[in-house]
Design an enzyme around this catalytic site. Structure first.
Site, mmCIF file in Angstrom:
data_model
loop_
_atom_site.group_PDB
_atom_site.id
_atom_site.type_symbol
_atom_site.label_atom_id
_atom_site.label_comp_id
_atom_site.label_asym_id
_atom_site.label_seq_id
_atom_site.Cartn_x
_atom_site.Cartn_y
_atom_site.Cartn_z
ATOM 1 N N GLU A 153 0.848 -1.177 0.000
ATOM 2 C CA GLU A 153 0.000 0.000 0.000
ATOM 3 C C GLU A 153 0.893 1.240 0.000
ATOM 4 O O GLU A 153 2.056 1.185 0.380
ATOM 5 C CB GLU A 153 -0.917 0.000 1.225
ATOM 6 C CG GLU A 153 -1.907 -1.149 1.261
ATOM 7 C CD GLU A 153 -2.910 -1.099 0.129
ATOM 8 O OE1 GLU A 153 -3.394 0.012 -0.194
ATOM 9 O OE2 GLU A 153 -3.206 -2.152 -0.456
ATOM 10 N N SER A 210 -13.403 2.039 -5.960
ATOM 11 C CA SER A 210 -13.973 1.527 -4.714
ATOM 12 C C SER A 210 -13.741 2.500 -3.564
ATOM 13 O O SER A 210 -14.567 2.629 -2.663
ATOM 14 C CB SER A 210 -13.375 0.154 -4.378
ATOM 15 O OG SER A 210 -11.965 0.241 -4.297
ATOM 16 N N ASN A 211 -12.606 3.166 -3.589
ATOM 17 C CA ASN A 211 -12.256 4.095 -2.514
ATOM 18 C C ASN A 211 -12.528 5.522 -2.976
ATOM 19 O O ASN A 211 -11.700 6.156 -3.623
ATOM 20 C CB ASN A 211 -10.771 3.916 -2.142
ATOM 21 C CG ASN A 211 -10.354 4.800 -0.982
ATOM 22 O OD1 ASN A 211 -11.182 5.469 -0.360
ATOM 23 N ND2 ASN A 211 -9.060 4.818 -0.702
ATOM 24 N N ARG A 218 -7.504 12.310 -7.614
ATOM 25 C CA ARG A 218 -8.152 11.632 -8.733
ATOM 26 C C ARG A 218 -9.645 11.953 -8.808
ATOM 27 O O ARG A 218 -10.216 12.026 -9.894
ATOM 28 C CB ARG A 218 -7.937 10.125 -8.645
ATOM 29 C CG ARG A 218 -8.575 9.440 -7.446
ATOM 30 C CD ARG A 218 -8.314 7.952 -7.468
ATOM 31 N NE ARG A 218 -8.958 7.255 -6.360
ATOM 32 C CZ ARG A 218 -8.885 5.940 -6.181
ATOM 33 N NH1 ARG A 218 -8.196 5.199 -7.026
ATOM 34 N NH2 ARG A 218 -9.487 5.369 -5.169
ATOM 35 N N TYR A 257 -9.285 3.650 -20.228
ATOM 36 C CA TYR A 257 -9.620 3.369 -18.836
ATOM 37 C C TYR A 257 -8.840 4.326 -17.943
ATOM 38 O O TYR A 257 -7.629 4.519 -18.122
ATOM 39 C CB TYR A 257 -9.288 1.922 -18.470
ATOM 40 C CG TYR A 257 -9.665 1.574 -17.049
ATOM 41 C CD1 TYR A 257 -10.984 1.309 -16.714
ATOM 42 C CD2 TYR A 257 -8.705 1.535 -16.040
ATOM 43 C CE1 TYR A 257 -11.344 1.011 -15.414
ATOM 44 C CE2 TYR A 257 -9.053 1.236 -14.740
ATOM 45 C CZ TYR A 257 -10.376 0.981 -14.424
ATOM 46 O OH TYR A 257 -10.743 0.699 -13.129
ATOM 47 N N ASN A 262 -4.896 6.004 -5.987
ATOM 48 C CA ASN A 262 -5.565 6.674 -4.874
ATOM 49 C C ASN A 262 -4.675 7.700 -4.184
ATOM 50 O O ASN A 262 -5.135 8.502 -3.378
ATOM 51 C CB ASN A 262 -6.098 5.663 -3.854
ATOM 52 C CG ASN A 262 -4.997 4.779 -3.281
ATOM 53 O OD1 ASN A 262 -3.845 5.179 -3.163
ATOM 54 N ND2 ASN A 262 -5.353 3.557 -2.919
ATOM 55 N N TYR A 268 4.623 4.131 -6.955
ATOM 56 C CA TYR A 268 3.333 3.529 -6.593
ATOM 57 C C TYR A 268 2.455 3.440 -7.840
ATOM 58 O O TYR A 268 1.682 4.346 -8.171
ATOM 59 C CB TYR A 268 2.636 4.340 -5.496
ATOM 60 C CG TYR A 268 1.375 3.675 -4.984
ATOM 61 C CD1 TYR A 268 1.426 2.423 -4.383
ATOM 62 C CD2 TYR A 268 0.131 4.295 -5.105
ATOM 63 C CE1 TYR A 268 0.279 1.803 -3.918
ATOM 64 C CE2 TYR A 268 -1.021 3.686 -4.633
ATOM 65 C CZ TYR A 268 -0.938 2.441 -4.046
ATOM 66 O OH TYR A 268 -2.076 1.815 -3.589
ATOM 67 N N GLU A 271 -2.101 -2.385 -10.057
ATOM 68 C CA GLU A 271 -2.779 -3.169 -11.084
ATOM 69 C C GLU A 271 -3.720 -2.322 -11.926
ATOM 70 O O GLU A 271 -4.175 -2.761 -12.988
ATOM 71 C CB GLU A 271 -3.552 -4.330 -10.435
ATOM 72 C CG GLU A 271 -4.865 -3.965 -9.751
ATOM 73 C CD GLU A 271 -4.691 -3.220 -8.438
ATOM 74 O OE1 GLU A 271 -5.672 -2.625 -7.950
ATOM 75 O OE2 GLU A 271 -3.554 -3.237 -7.889
ATOM 76 N N LYS A 272 -4.016 -1.112 -11.461
ATOM 77 C CA LYS A 272 -4.878 -0.207 -12.236
ATOM 78 C C LYS A 272 -4.264 0.102 -13.599
ATOM 79 O O LYS A 272 -4.987 0.440 -14.546
ATOM 80 C CB LYS A 272 -5.126 1.074 -11.454
ATOM 81 C CG LYS A 272 -5.886 0.875 -10.150
ATOM 82 C CD LYS A 272 -6.012 2.171 -9.381
ATOM 83 C CE LYS A 272 -6.725 1.956 -8.047
ATOM 84 N NZ LYS A 272 -5.942 1.085 -7.138
#
Length: 376
Positions: A153, A210-211, A218, A257, A262, A268, A271-272
Site C-alpha cells: 500500500e 472503490s475508494n 483523482r 480506462y 488513490n 506507486y 494493477e490499475k
C-alpha cells in the site's frame, strides 16, 4: 459426557448414600457437596481423555509439521525456510508452487510458527501488524534469521507504527529501491511477433473506483473531466456494482480506462495500470511522473494526465482519438513484441523472498524504515 453423568447418578455410592443419609441432620449440606465433587471428577476425567494441547506459542496461522516436512528440513537439501507470519489481507495460498510457477527450487514456505527458530526469513505484512505490536514474534531472533517488512500500500494508506523503524532486516515492497522489489506487473517479451488487434469497444472512457474520497486528487480530476467527455463510472459511489466476473470484460469494452491511483507516490503504480494493458485498453494514468511510468512500460502504451494543461484538453484528445483509428492503434504497437505479466499476490512475493534469501546470506539491517517509506 451424558454417559458419564448417568453413571454418576446411578452409581452404588450415590444410591447407598441417598438411603443412609436421607434422614440425617447434615443431609442438606453433604448431599450437594458430595454431588459436586463427583461431577467435578467426571469433568476432569473427560478433559484429560479428550483435550489436545495447542503446540503453537502465539495465536495465528499454523500448519502441522508432517513427517515429510521434518525429513525435508533435516535432509541434505537444506531448503531455505520462509515463515509467513501474517497472511496478507487473509490471502492464503498454496505453499508448494515456487518451483512449478516461478522455477525457484529448494524453497519451503510455511505458516507454521513452530518452525520459527528454523526459518531463514520471516515475512511480516505491515497492514496486519497490531498497533501495539503484540502479534509480532516474541521469541529471540536467531542470528541467521531475517525479518522482512512486506507492504504494497502507499504511504498515504499505511499507518506509521511506533517501534518498527529499526525492527526489520529487509524490505519487500513495490518500490524499485526495495531489497526485494516486486511491482504489480511487468512488460515481458512476447513469444514471436504478434499482430495485435484490440477487441471491439462500445464505450469510450471507463472508470471503476472503490475508494471514493472527495479530497483525493483523482476524484477532483474526474469531476472536471466528466464535464467534457462521457465517463462510464462504476462502483459504490455511482450505485453501479461490478461483479468479479464482469470486472475485466467491462474494462475490455472501453477504449480508454482511467488508471487513477488513490495517492501519488514514487513508484506507486498498481494493477490499475496493468489490468487495461492486459486486455487491449489504453490506460489514462494519474500517479507518479511520466518518467516513473516509463521505467516499467513503453511511453507510447499509455496516456498521462500531466501531458495536458487541463482535464478539458485531455477530453478533447480522447475525443480526437475516438475519431481517428490510425492514431488510436498506435497505442498498441508495443504489443507486437511485448506482453503484460501481472504479479500473483502474495504467493509470488513469498517465493521471490525465498529466492533472495538463497542468494543473499550476508547480514543485512534496515534502520531507517520511517525515513525511507514515509519520508520522515
Amino acid at each position: 459426557m451424558m454417559y458419564c453423568l448417568v453413571a454418576l447418578f446411578r452409581s452404588p455410592m450415590h444410591i447407598s448414600w441417598e438411603h443412609s443419609m436421607a434422614s440425617g441432620p447434615f443431609t442438606g449440606v453433604l448431599r450437594p457437596l458430595l454431588l459436586g465433587i463427583l461431577v467435578l471428577g467426571c469433568f476432569v476425567t473427560l478433559f484429560v481423555m479428550y483435550f489436545k494441547p495447542y503446540e503453537g506459542w502465539l495465536p495465528g496461522p499454523v500448519e502441522s509439521v508432517s513427517e515429510h516436512v521434518k525429513n525435508l528440513i533435516s535432509s541434505d537439501k537444506n531448503p531455505t525456510i520462509v515463515l509467513m507470519w501474517l497472511w496478507p489481507f487473509g490471502s492464503k495460498f498454496d505453499f508448494s508452487v515456487c518451483s512449478s510457477l516461478f522455477e525457484i527450487d529448494n524453497c519451503f514456505i510455511t505458516a507454521d510458527r513452530n518452525l520459527y527458530n528454523k526459518s531463514h526469513g520471516v515475512i511480516i505484512h505491515h497492514r496486519d501488524i497490531s498497533g501495539d505490536l503484540s502479534n509480532l514474534p516474541q521469541l529471540q531472533r536467531p542470528s541467521f534469521q531475517k525479518w522482512i517488512w512486506m507492504n504494497f500500500e502507499s504511504p498515504s494508506h499505511s499507518s506509521k507504527l511506533s517501534g518498527i523503524e529499526k525492527l526489520f532486516n529487509l524490505t519487500l515492497n513495490y518500490r524499485q529501491d526495495a531489497n526485494i522489489g516486486v511491482p504489480s506487473g511487468t512488460i515481458v517479451p512476447a513469444e514471436g511477433e504478434e499482430n495485435f488487434v484490440p477487441p471491439s469497444k462500445n464505450k469510450l472512457v471507463c472508470w471503476m473506483v472503490s475508494n471514493w474520497n472527495p479530497q483525493h486528487v483523482r476524484v477532483k480530476y474526474f469531476n472536471e473531466l466528466q464535464k467534457h467527455v462521457k465517463v462510464h463510472a462504476y462502483g459504490r459511489a455511482f450505485g453501479k456494482h461490478i461483479s468479479d466476473n464482469d470486472f475485466m470484460p467491462t474494462i475490455t469494452s472501453c477504449k480508454f480506462y482511467l488508471s487513477f491511483e488513490n495517492s501519488v507516490h514514487k513508484d506507486y503504480i498498481t494493477e490499475k495500470l496493468f489490468n487495461p494493458l492486459s486486455v487491449g485498453t489504453v490506460p489514462v494514468v494519474l500517479g507518479p511522473t511520466r518518467q516513473n511510468y516509463e521505467k516499467i512500460i513503453q511511453g507510447d502504451a499509455f496516456i498521462h494526465v500531466d501531458d495536458f494543461s487541463s482535464p478539458k484538453d485531455l477530453a478533447d484528445y480522447l475525443l480526437l482519438l475516438d475519431k481517428n483509428e490510425e492514431m488510436y492503434l498506435r497505442y498498441f504497437e508495443w504489443r507486437r513484441h511485448f506482453k503484460v505479466k501481472k504479479v500473483q499476490f502474495p504467493v509470488e512475493h513469498a517465493c521471490l523472498t525465498c529466492d533472495y534469501l538463497r542468494k543473499h546470506k550476508e547480514y543485512k539491517e534496515f534502520n531507517d524504515l520511517d525515513k525511507w517509506f514515509w519520508g520522515s
